[in-house]
Scaffold this active site. Structure first.
Site, PDB file in Angstrom:
ATOM      1  N   GLY A  78       0.959  -1.258  -0.028  1.00  0.00           N
ATOM      2  CA  GLY A  78       0.030  -0.132  -0.158  1.00  0.00           C
ATOM      3  C   GLY A  78       0.904   1.362   0.036  1.00  0.00           C
ATOM      4  N   CYS A  79       1.962   1.235   0.749  1.00  0.00           N
ATOM      5  CA  CYS A  79       2.919   2.343   1.008  1.00  0.00           C
ATOM      6  C   CYS A  79       3.521   2.707  -0.533  1.00  0.00           C
ATOM      7  CB  CYS A  79       3.636   2.220   2.054  1.00  0.00           C
ATOM      8  SG  CYS A  79       2.956   1.976   3.461  1.00  0.00           S
ATOM      9  N   THR A  80       3.989   1.670  -1.172  1.00  0.00           N
ATOM     10  CA  THR A  80       4.510   1.748  -2.367  1.00  0.00           C
ATOM     11  C   THR A  80       3.547   2.225  -3.486  1.00  0.00           C
ATOM     12  OG1 THR A  80       6.070   0.082  -2.073  1.00  0.00           O
ATOM     13  CG2 THR A  80       5.772   0.392  -4.492  1.00  0.00           C
TER      14      THR A  80
END
Length: 190
Positions: A78-80
């Site tokens: 998700g952060c990527t």
């Protein structure tokens, strides 16, 4: 990346962690600061394009609005996805004289690599050890025995007041909502 590939990558990551993501999603986040509140000032070690630098909110606000987004951990699915989306939108934010800064509870070496690889050298990412600044913004969460930043985005006006606060563990709408808030502020202050 298509929605199907994102979902497939996230499912694979959850399986690799033995279901830890399900546990992470179940943990409640604290309430984020609200629109109109004063944003806590901070200075953190950051990186842009892999090169370390200090980041001062006070200094960035002198140039215009700041899009401050907190995320749980570098190099997670998700952060990527969120970093790629902010990187794609950075030119649009720059045209509006807005600064984008990502903040996570990682160390500076990991953040420097993330700024180069996933943020594509487009915006700075700051290391917030033990999520202390995230705590000042009231968006911490507990996962796997650690205190992390919850996924929350803020748009902060040059006077330090919060124009937008958006919390959602799904990264999809953070960029759109942030850009809309900056555009609305710019329309009133041009």
């Amino acid at each position: 990346m298509t929605g199907f590939n994102r979902a497939k990558m996230a499912r694979g990551f959850a399986l690799a962690l033995g279901g830890s993501l399900a546990l992470l999603a179940a943990m409640p986040a604290s309430a984020a600061l609200q629109v109109g509140e004063k944003a806590p000032d901070f200075t953190l070690k950051a990186a842009l394009g892999g090169k370390e630098m200090p980041f001062s909110l006070k200094q960035a606000l002198k140039k215009g609005p700041v899009v401050l987004y907190f995320f749980p951990a570098a190099f997670t699915p998700g952060c990527t996805i969120e970093a790629h989306s902010f990187a794609e939108a950075t030119d649009s934010f720059n045209k509006l004289h807005a600064t984008v800064i990502g903040v996570t509870s990682g160390n500076i070496d990991r953040v420097a690599e993330f700024s180069k690889v996933e943020c594509r050298n487009k915006f700075a990412v700051a290391a917030d050890p033990d999520a202390k600044i995230a705590g000042e913004y009231k968006n911490q969460m507990q996962a796997m025995g650690k205190t992390l930043s919850d996924r929350t985005s803020y748009v902060i006006a040059p006077d330090g007041k919060i124009l937008m606060a958006y919390s959602d563990r799904n990264p999809e709408q953070h960029i759109t909502k942030s850009l809309e808030a900056v555009k609305a502020w710019r329309a009133k202050h041009s």
